[in-house]
Design a protein around this motif. Structure first.
Motif, PDB file in Angstrom:
ATOM      1  N   UNK A 296       0.838  -1.209   0.000  1.00 44.31           N
ATOM      2  CA  UNK A 296       0.000   0.000   0.000  1.00 44.31           C
ATOM      3  C   UNK A 296       0.868   1.252   0.000  1.00 44.31           C
ATOM      4  N   UNK A 297       1.938   1.221   0.804  1.00 44.76           N
ATOM      5  CA  UNK A 297       2.819   2.379   0.880  1.00 44.76           C
ATOM      6  C   UNK A 297       3.505   2.641  -0.461  1.00 44.76           C
ATOM      7  N   UNK A 298       4.078   1.586  -1.062  1.00 43.23           N
ATOM      8  CA  UNK A 298       4.777   1.769  -2.339  1.00 43.23           C
ATOM      9  C   UNK A 298       3.809   2.207  -3.437  1.00 43.23           C
ATOM     10  N   UNK A 299       2.573   1.707  -3.385  1.00 46.38           N
ATOM     11  CA  UNK A 299       1.583   2.126  -4.372  1.00 46.38           C
ATOM     12  C   UNK A 299       1.228   3.596  -4.197  1.00 46.38           C
ATOM     13  N   UNK A 300       1.102   4.036  -2.937  1.00 42.98           N
ATOM     14  CA  UNK A 300       0.794   5.442  -2.674  1.00 42.98           C
ATOM     15  C   UNK A 300       1.932   6.336  -3.145  1.00 42.98           C
ATOM     16  N   UNK A 301       3.188   5.917  -2.856  1.00 41.39           N
ATOM     17  CA  UNK A 301       4.340   6.675  -3.308  1.00 41.39           C
ATOM     18  C   UNK A 301       4.368   6.789  -4.820  1.00 41.39           C
ATOM     19  N   UNK A 302       4.037   5.685  -5.498  1.00 37.32           N
ATOM     20  CA  UNK A 302       4.021   5.675  -6.960  1.00 37.32           C
ATOM     21  C   UNK A 302       2.931   6.602  -7.495  1.00 37.32           C
ATOM     22  N   UNK A 303       1.757   6.557  -6.855  1.00 34.85           N
ATOM     23  CA  UNK A 303       0.639   7.408  -7.286  1.00 34.85           C
ATOM     24  C   UNK A 303       0.992   8.886  -7.120  1.00 34.85           C
ATOM     25  N   UNK A 304       1.635   9.227  -5.995  1.00 40.36           N
ATOM     26  CA  UNK A 304       1.991  10.613  -5.739  1.00 40.36           C
ATOM     27  C   UNK A 304       3.031  11.114  -6.735  1.00 40.36           C
TER      28      UNK A 304
END
Length: 237
Positions: free
Chosen positions: A225-233
């Motif tokens: 979830x964290x890596x996906x959020x970082x990627x989205x940002x």
């Protein structure tokens, strides 16, 4: 913040508020704690609060009348009270729930016993139902204390250092980085040297790296979830 515990076994819970952070918070007037016992509201002359399960089955179920009258009394005395039921079938309790509930002025926890509570009580009075994990306990008192503790820590003034909340586990998707203290070496195990050099940018970078590693190992679903959020940002920019 006011907590009301609806329980048959208040002595099991009372001592938790008699020491440390929560005791000080009560002393400062930041928290108020009280309780109601459904036995005090039963119409049964033997103060009975449970009966056999309709349709058959092992164990007893908490009857509707004592809890109905308990919660009716509570709601009449405090119309804005937010009533929570602890149950294995409730939604998982999260840090985000603790943050949200810390904004309430009055929260009540209804602790079940035996094989549970007559569902008509839950359907009538529950604002929310929570579980603290996929396992069965002897009663709802421990889950009630767990949630009350988590909520209390977020109430302004309860913690001595409010800044510590920002870096804690679950405030982001990452777990909190490992913590160390003196001595520098213990049983031939050393504190990571970068933490001792006073370079705060490097310390922060190391803590994030350790938090990433810890999350990836212990909670891979949160790491994703964290890596996906970082990627989205990053994609926004």
């Amino acid at each position: 913040m006011r907590f009301t515990f609806v329980t048959l076994f208040w002595p099991l819970m009372e001592g938790y508020f008699g020491d440390s952070i929560l005791q000080r918070a009560i002393g400062k007037g930041l928290l108020e704690v009280d309780h109601l016992n459904p036995r005090d509201f039963t119409t049964d002359r033997h103060r009975k609060v449970d009966d056999t399960m309709a349709g058959g089955g092992a164990g007893m179920v908490m009857m509707p009348q004592p809890l109905f009258d308990t919660l009716k009394h509570l709601k009449e005395a405090s119309p804005r009270v937010h009533i929570l039921f602890t149950t294995p079938v409730g939604k998982p309790f999260r840090q985000s729930d603790a943050r949200r509930l810390a904004k309430k002025e009055h929260v009540a926890f209804v602790s079940g016993r035996y094989e549970g509570i007559d569902e008509r009580v839950v359907e009538t009075w529950a604002d929310e139902c929570f579980s603290i994990g996929d396992y069965i306990l002897t009663g709802g008192e421990l889950p009630s204390l767990v949630m009350a503790d988590a909520i209390s820590r977020i109430v302004p003034g309860v913690l001595g250092n409010a800044d510590s909340l920002a870096a804690e586990s679950f405030e982001s998707h990452l777990l909190e980085a490992p913590a160390f203290t003196k001595p520098k070496v213990f049983h031939n195990l050393s504190i990571p040297s970068e933490l001792l050099k006073g370079n705060h940018s490097k310390i922060n970078a190391l803590k994030k790296t350790m938090a990433l590693s810890k999350t990836k190992y212990f909670r891979p679903e949160r790491y994703l979830k964290f890596t996906q959020r970082e990627s989205d940002e990053k994609s926004i920019y």
